[in-house]
Design a protein around this motif. Structure first.
Motif, PDB file in Angstrom:
ATOM      1  N   GLY A  26       0.829  -1.105  -0.020  1.00  0.00           N
ATOM      2  CA  GLY A  26       0.004   0.007  -0.065  1.00  0.00           C
ATOM      3  C   GLY A  26       0.669   1.261  -0.091  1.00  0.00           C
ATOM      4  N   SER A  27       0.526   2.219   0.776  1.00  0.00           N
ATOM      5  CA  SER A  27       1.288   3.462   0.820  1.00  0.00           C
ATOM      6  C   SER A  27       2.331   3.443   1.848  1.00  0.00           C
ATOM      7  CB  SER A  27       0.119   4.546   1.248  1.00  0.00           C
ATOM      8  OG  SER A  27      -0.849   4.938   0.257  1.00  0.00           O
ATOM      9  N   ILE A  28       3.539   2.743   1.045  1.00  0.00           N
ATOM     10  CA  ILE A  28       4.347   2.512   2.045  1.00  0.00           C
ATOM     11  C   ILE A  28       5.555   3.394   1.972  1.00  0.00           C
ATOM     12  CG2 ILE A  28       3.717   0.316   2.596  1.00  0.00           C
ATOM     13  CD1 ILE A  28       5.310  -0.911   0.440  1.00  0.00           C
ATOM     14  N   SER A  29       5.638   4.537   1.685  1.00  0.00           N
ATOM     15  CA  SER A  29       6.588   5.422   1.577  1.00  0.00           C
ATOM     16  C   SER A  29       7.360   5.529   2.678  1.00  0.00           C
ATOM     17  CB  SER A  29       6.167   6.863   0.771  1.00  0.00           C
ATOM     18  OG  SER A  29       5.322   7.491   1.634  1.00  0.00           O
ATOM     19  N   SER A  30       6.621   5.640   3.994  1.00  0.00           N
ATOM     20  CA  SER A  30       7.554   5.559   4.988  1.00  0.00           C
ATOM     21  C   SER A  30       6.539   5.132   6.229  1.00  0.00           C
ATOM     22  CB  SER A  30       7.362   7.303   5.471  1.00  0.00           C
ATOM     23  OG  SER A  30       8.243   7.399   6.599  1.00  0.00           O
ATOM     24  N   ILE A  31       7.405   4.003   6.347  1.00  0.00           N
ATOM     25  CA  ILE A  31       6.899   2.940   7.585  1.00  0.00           C
ATOM     26  C   ILE A  31       7.902   2.828   8.611  1.00  0.00           C
ATOM     27  CG2 ILE A  31       6.063   0.697   8.381  1.00  0.00           C
ATOM     28  CD1 ILE A  31       4.976   0.417   5.610  1.00  0.00           C
ATOM     29  N   ASN A  32       7.545   3.345   9.774  1.00  0.00           N
ATOM     30  CA  ASN A  32       8.479   3.266  11.145  1.00  0.00           C
ATOM     31  C   ASN A  32       8.027   3.564  12.240  1.00  0.00           C
ATOM     32  OD1 ASN A  32      11.425   2.921  11.825  1.00  0.00           O
ATOM     33  ND2 ASN A  32      11.551   4.995  11.906  1.00  0.00           N
ATOM     34  N   PRO A  33       8.054   2.999  13.284  1.00  0.00           N
ATOM     35  CA  PRO A  33       8.812   1.484  13.218  1.00  0.00           C
ATOM     36  C   PRO A  33       7.784   0.380  12.823  1.00  0.00           C
ATOM     37  CG  PRO A  33       7.518   1.996  15.395  1.00  0.00           C
ATOM     38  CD  PRO A  33       7.331   3.280  14.497  1.00  0.00           C
ATOM     39  N   MET A  34       8.162  -0.708  12.958  1.00  0.00           N
ATOM     40  CA  MET A  34       7.347  -1.900  12.519  1.00  0.00           C
ATOM     41  C   MET A  34       7.628  -2.829  13.910  1.00  0.00           C
ATOM     42  SD  MET A  34       7.879  -2.973   8.482  1.00  0.00           S
ATOM     43  CE  MET A  34       6.525  -3.840   8.615  1.00  0.00           C
ATOM     44  N   ALA A  35       6.630  -3.477  14.238  1.00  0.00           N
ATOM     45  CA  ALA A  35       6.740  -4.181  15.569  1.00  0.00           C
ATOM     46  C   ALA A  35       5.933  -5.445  15.324  1.00  0.00           C
ATOM     47  CB  ALA A  35       6.509  -3.454  16.813  1.00  0.00           C
ATOM     48  N   TRP A  36       6.229  -6.412  16.564  1.00  0.00           N
ATOM     49  CA  TRP A  36       5.269  -7.548  16.758  1.00  0.00           C
ATOM     50  C   TRP A  36       4.685  -7.232  17.989  1.00  0.00           C
ATOM     51  CZ3 TRP A  36       4.062 -11.134  13.168  1.00  0.00           C
ATOM     52  CH2 TRP A  36       4.795 -11.080  12.177  1.00  0.00           C
ATOM     53  N   TYR A  37       3.472  -7.487  17.956  1.00  0.00           N
ATOM     54  CA  TYR A  37       2.671  -7.346  19.445  1.00  0.00           C
ATOM     55  C   TYR A  37       2.146  -8.755  19.437  1.00  0.00           C
ATOM     56  CZ  TYR A  37       3.006  -2.549  20.048  1.00  0.00           C
ATOM     57  OH  TYR A  37       3.487  -1.344  20.400  1.00  0.00           O
ATOM     58  N   ARG A  38       1.641  -9.309  20.699  1.00  0.00           N
ATOM     59  CA  ARG A  38       0.824 -10.580  20.947  1.00  0.00           C
ATOM     60  C   ARG A  38      -0.188 -10.335  21.826  1.00  0.00           C
ATOM     61  NH1 ARG A  38       5.499 -14.267  23.782  1.00  0.00           N
ATOM     62  NH2 ARG A  38       5.087 -13.257  25.687  1.00  0.00           N
ATOM     63  N   GLN A  39      -1.213 -11.011  21.775  1.00  0.00           N
ATOM     64  CA  GLN A  39      -2.363 -11.148  22.810  1.00  0.00           C
ATOM     65  C   GLN A  39      -2.791 -12.427  23.089  1.00  0.00           C
ATOM     66  OE1 GLN A  39      -5.864  -8.731  21.554  1.00  0.00           O
ATOM     67  NE2 GLN A  39      -6.336  -8.558  23.639  1.00  0.00           N
ATOM     68  N   ALA A  40      -2.570 -12.826  24.269  1.00  0.00           N
ATOM     69  CA  ALA A  40      -3.018 -14.155  24.763  1.00  0.00           C
ATOM     70  C   ALA A  40      -4.508 -14.045  25.481  1.00  0.00           C
ATOM     71  CB  ALA A  40      -2.028 -14.490  26.165  1.00  0.00           C
ATOM     72  N   PRO A  41      -5.331 -15.136  25.377  1.00  0.00           N
ATOM     73  CA  PRO A  41      -6.695 -15.253  25.895  1.00  0.00           C
ATOM     74  C   PRO A  41      -6.904 -14.485  27.174  1.00  0.00           C
ATOM     75  CG  PRO A  41      -6.072 -17.431  24.963  1.00  0.00           C
ATOM     76  CD  PRO A  41      -4.725 -16.414  24.943  1.00  0.00           C
ATOM     77  N   GLY A  42      -7.641 -13.565  27.467  1.00  0.00           N
ATOM     78  CA  GLY A  42      -7.986 -12.902  28.496  1.00  0.00           C
ATOM     79  C   GLY A  42      -6.903 -12.071  29.067  1.00  0.00           C
ATOM     80  N   LYS A  43      -6.009 -11.595  28.160  1.00  0.00           N
ATOM     81  CA  LYS A  43      -4.914 -10.589  28.610  1.00  0.00           C
ATOM     82  C   LYS A  43      -4.847  -9.580  27.582  1.00  0.00           C
ATOM     83  CE  LYS A  43      -1.644 -14.045  30.914  1.00  0.00           C
ATOM     84  NZ  LYS A  43      -0.155 -14.350  30.874  1.00  0.00           N
ATOM     85  N   GLN A  44      -4.098  -8.500  27.836  1.00  0.00           N
ATOM     86  CA  GLN A  44      -4.238  -7.377  26.893  1.00  0.00           C
ATOM     87  C   GLN A  44      -2.841  -7.524  25.906  1.00  0.00           C
ATOM     88  OE1 GLN A  44      -3.298  -3.896  29.670  1.00  0.00           O
ATOM     89  NE2 GLN A  44      -5.521  -3.503  29.508  1.00  0.00           N
ATOM     90  N   ARG A  45      -3.324  -6.890  24.835  1.00  0.00           N
ATOM     91  CA  ARG A  45      -2.216  -6.956  23.872  1.00  0.00           C
ATOM     92  C   ARG A  45      -0.844  -6.396  24.230  1.00  0.00           C
ATOM     93  NH1 ARG A  45      -3.728  -5.456  17.736  1.00  0.00           N
ATOM     94  NH2 ARG A  45      -5.642  -6.725  18.296  1.00  0.00           N
ATOM     95  N   GLU A  46       0.356  -6.997  24.117  1.00  0.00           N
ATOM     96  CA  GLU A  46       1.757  -6.665  24.470  1.00  0.00           C
ATOM     97  C   GLU A  46       2.505  -6.384  23.572  1.00  0.00           C
ATOM     98  OE1 GLU A  46       3.128  -8.943  27.486  1.00  0.00           O
ATOM     99  OE2 GLU A  46       3.227 -10.791  26.263  1.00  0.00           O
ATOM    100  N   LEU A  47       3.580  -5.524  23.805  1.00  0.00           N
ATOM    101  CA  LEU A  47       4.687  -5.443  22.615  1.00  0.00           C
ATOM    102  C   LEU A  47       5.457  -6.676  22.827  1.00  0.00           C
ATOM    103  CD1 LEU A  47       6.361  -3.812  20.747  1.00  0.00           C
ATOM    104  CD2 LEU A  47       7.329  -2.797  22.591  1.00  0.00           C
ATOM    105  N   VAL A  48       6.073  -7.272  21.706  1.00  0.00           N
ATOM    106  CA  VAL A  48       6.905  -8.256  21.733  1.00  0.00           C
ATOM    107  C   VAL A  48       8.152  -7.803  21.406  1.00  0.00           C
ATOM    108  CG1 VAL A  48       7.664 -10.789  20.957  1.00  0.00           C
ATOM    109  CG2 VAL A  48       5.170 -10.088  21.204  1.00  0.00           C
ATOM    110  N   ALA A  49       8.461  -7.077  20.265  1.00  0.00           N
ATOM    111  CA  ALA A  49       9.420  -6.646  19.760  1.00  0.00           C
ATOM    112  C   ALA A  49       9.307  -5.645  18.841  1.00  0.00           C
ATOM    113  CB  ALA A  49      10.352  -7.657  19.088  1.00  0.00           C
ATOM    114  N   ARG A  50      10.225  -4.562  18.624  1.00  0.00           N
ATOM    115  CA  ARG A  50      10.129  -3.175  17.789  1.00  0.00           C
ATOM    116  C   ARG A  50      11.303  -3.102  17.210  1.00  0.00           C
ATOM    117  NH1 ARG A  50       7.270   0.641  21.088  1.00  0.00           N
ATOM    118  NH2 ARG A  50       9.207   0.710  22.423  1.00  0.00           N
TER     119      ARG A  50
END
Length: 118
Positions: A26-50
């Motif tokens: 898509g419109s990816i002329s400037s993407i920063n940062p990129m990261a991975w998050y995760r969400q376990a059942p019953g838990k909030q979404r959390e940052l894994v790595a950025r």
């Protein structure tokens, strides 16, 4: 608009490895940062790595729970980000989401399920 598509999730045994991939389009002329998050059942979404690029260097940071086991890498030329997951355990079971920021907007992938069996 930016579209993010994750792949590579699945079932893995405890102690095993898995590699997640995220492709941006898509419109990816400037993407920063990129990261991975995760969400376990019953838990909030959390940052894994950025991964953040300031034009001179790429900086990465990790959640304490995955340091030394997970590695984030980025292929800026192909607009992809990866998450190598090693020595996984049951606590790593979650839906993993790719994240990217473009301008002032946040974009998310649809998520990929990672299930760790004991």
């Amino acid at each position: 608009q930016v579209q993010l598509v994750e792949s590579g999730g699945g079932l893995v045994q405890a102690g095993g490895s898995l590699n997640l991939s995220c492709a941006a389009s898509g419109s990816i002329s400037s993407i920063n940062p990129m990261a991975w998050y995760r969400q376990a059942p019953g838990k909030q979404r959390e940052l894994v790595a950025r991964s953040t690029n300031n034009g001179r260097a790429n900086y990465v940071n990790y959640a304490d729970s995955v340091k030394g086991r997970f590695t984030i890498s980025r292929d800026s030329a192909r607009n992809r980000v990866y998450l190598q997951m090693n020595n996984v355990n049951a606590d790593d079971t979650a839906v993993y989401y790719c994240y990217a920021k473009s301008g002032y907007k946040d974009f998310w992938g649809q998520g990929t399920q990672v299930t760790v069996s004991s």
